[in-house]
Design a protein around this motif. Structure first.
Motif, PDB file in Angstrom:
ATOM      1  N   ASP A 132      -1.095  -8.380  -3.877  1.00 29.99           N
ATOM      2  CA  ASP A 132      -1.851  -7.161  -3.613  1.00 29.99           C
ATOM      3  C   ASP A 132      -1.655  -6.119  -4.714  1.00 29.99           C
ATOM      4  O   ASP A 132      -0.708  -6.192  -5.511  1.00 29.99           O
ATOM      5  CB  ASP A 132      -1.364  -6.598  -2.275  1.00 29.99           C
ATOM      6  CG  ASP A 132      -2.355  -5.671  -1.601  1.00 29.99           C
ATOM      7  OD1 ASP A 132      -3.405  -5.368  -2.199  1.00 29.99           O
ATOM      8  OD2 ASP A 132      -2.068  -5.257  -0.466  1.00 29.99           O
ATOM      9  N   SER A 161      -3.555  -2.023   3.987  1.00 25.40           N
ATOM     10  CA  SER A 161      -4.111  -0.768   3.513  1.00 25.40           C
ATOM     11  C   SER A 161      -3.684   0.369   4.439  1.00 25.40           C
ATOM     12  O   SER A 161      -3.354   0.137   5.609  1.00 25.40           O
ATOM     13  CB  SER A 161      -5.646  -0.860   3.459  1.00 25.40           C
ATOM     14  OG  SER A 161      -6.214   0.241   2.785  1.00 25.40           O
ATOM     15  N   THR A 193      -2.017  -1.603  -5.199  1.00 21.02           N
ATOM     16  CA  THR A 193      -2.339  -0.298  -4.641  1.00 21.02           C
ATOM     17  C   THR A 193      -2.449   0.685  -5.786  1.00 21.02           C
ATOM     18  O   THR A 193      -1.873   0.460  -6.857  1.00 21.02           O
ATOM     19  CB  THR A 193      -1.291   0.144  -3.591  1.00 21.02           C
ATOM     20  OG1 THR A 193      -1.749   1.322  -2.909  1.00 21.02           O
ATOM     21  CG2 THR A 193       0.057   0.412  -4.228  1.00 21.02           C
ATOM     22  N   ASP A 200      -7.365  -1.748  -3.326  1.00 18.35           N
ATOM     23  CA  ASP A 200      -7.234  -0.352  -2.961  1.00 18.35           C
ATOM     24  C   ASP A 200      -8.394   0.421  -3.584  1.00 18.35           C
ATOM     25  O   ASP A 200      -8.831   0.102  -4.705  1.00 18.35           O
ATOM     26  CB  ASP A 200      -5.892   0.204  -3.452  1.00 18.35           C
ATOM     27  CG  ASP A 200      -5.454   1.452  -2.715  1.00 18.35           C
ATOM     28  OD1 ASP A 200      -6.130   1.839  -1.745  1.00 18.35           O
ATOM     29  OD2 ASP A 200      -4.428   2.030  -3.091  1.00 18.35           O
ATOM     30  N   SER A 203      -9.107  -3.532   2.517  1.00 19.29           N
ATOM     31  CA  SER A 203      -8.887  -2.231   1.894  1.00 19.29           C
ATOM     32  C   SER A 203      -9.739  -1.197   2.608  1.00 19.29           C
ATOM     33  O   SER A 203     -10.937  -1.419   2.845  1.00 19.29           O
ATOM     34  CB  SER A 203      -9.239  -2.275   0.407  1.00 19.29           C
ATOM     35  OG  SER A 203      -9.054  -0.998  -0.187  1.00 19.29           O
ATOM     36  N   THR A 213       0.856  -1.171   0.000  1.00 21.00           N
ATOM     37  CA  THR A 213       0.000   0.000   0.000  1.00 21.00           C
ATOM     38  C   THR A 213       0.898   1.228   0.000  1.00 21.00           C
ATOM     39  O   THR A 213       2.122   1.118   0.120  1.00 21.00           O
ATOM     40  CB  THR A 213      -0.956  -0.002   1.216  1.00 21.00           C
ATOM     41  OG1 THR A 213      -1.932   1.035   1.054  1.00 21.00           O
ATOM     42  CG2 THR A 213      -0.208   0.221   2.516  1.00 21.00           C
TER      43      THR A 213
END
Length: 288
Positions: A255, A109, A257, A205, A159, A60
């Motif tokens: 993940d 997050s 972002t 995200d 998120s 993140t």
């Protein structure tokens, strides 16, 4: 003696640099062979070796630095991909290990100067937990247990949605809905029914009303989910899938972002390479 020491140190540094360069070439080649074509990206903040363990689960950003999660760590890295600004290599407190069997951090997050991390009692799924850390120091601040009756297979990602005051998560295998929790009280609020199922979400995200999620499906696809309607849109496949020759061989999609950067990139997607000794944060341009 000092001259000899400096000479030896210089030689060791050069050897280490050559080893890292060789690993970079090796992993890039193997990733291409076993994953086929990779969707075009602008750049790759790549690491190999032990450093990849610290970047193996989540990513993140607060617009000023990257935050990465490993299985039990959280690290803050400058945008140069080298400078370590803060680290917590024992990010799962002993209290959580002893009381809940907590063992695994997932997709993370950032919200309001804090890092929010889902923690699981791996493969038992009895105690899904959200842990909160100070974004400057990565010091552990507090934790909140989430109902296992809702997240019946653990909490592999989350998120934060500041605008709507919610935290999103889903089941780890097949997501038919997104579960919404209050960002302050951590109580369950509602479900967002998805227009189509999304497989193996690893993280996400929120950006301009859309939840961007990265998956570990066959092509490690990146999707958007409209948080008002639940409409799902695949925006790109990260790889052109080739069948794995060996089970659990070929790397993993992790993940994502979302943050507009000076080079024009917007989506930043994390993956682990074929041999699981390299971590790649690939930066993509995308028109919203």
């Amino acid at each position: 003696m000092l001259a000899f020491y400096n000479f030896g140190k210089s030689v060791l540094y050069r050897i280490l640099s050559l080893v890292i360069a060789a690993l970079m070439l090796l992993t890039n080649g193997l990733n291409s062979v076993f994953n086929g074509d990779i969707y075009r990206y602008e750049s790759n903040s790549k690491v190999v070796g032990l450093e990849s363990l610290e970047r193996a689960q989540g990513v993140t950003t607060d617009g000023e630095a990257w935050y990465f999660s490993g299985k039990s760590s959280i690290t803050k890295i400058a945008f140069d991909n080298q400078t370590v600004l803060a680290y917590n290599y024992k990010a799962i407190p002993k209290e959580l290990k002893d009381n809940y069997g907590s063992a695994h951090i997932g997709g993370i997050s950032c919200y309001n100067g804090r890092i929010y991390a889902p923690i699981e009692d791996s493969k038992k799924w009895q105690h899904p937990i959200v842990a909160v850390y100070d974004a400057q120091t990565l010091e552990f601040k507090e934790y909140h247990e989430i109902s296992k009756d809702i997240l019946t297979r653990g909490m592999s990602w989350l998120s934060c949605d500041a605008e709507n005051g919610l935290i999103y998560s889903s089941h780890s295998k097949t997501a038919d809905v997104i579960y919404c929790f209050d960002i302050e009280t951590f109580e369950f609020v509602k479900e967002i029914k998805l227009s189509e199922p999304v497989q193996k979400i690893q993280g996400g995200d929120v950006y301009k009303g859309l939840l961007y999620v990265g998956t570990n499906d066959d092509t490690r696809a990146v999707y958007t989910i409209d948080v008002k309607t639940g409409a799902v849109v695949k925006i790109f496949d990260r790889i052109m899938y080739q069948p794995k020759l060996i089970d659990n061989f070929g790397g993993e999609g992790e993940d994502v972002t979302v943050c507009p950067m000076a080079d024009g990139t917007l989506i930043h997607a994390l993956d682990i390479g074929t041999l699981f000794i390299d971590a790649n944060l690939r930066h993509y341009k995308w028109n919203v």
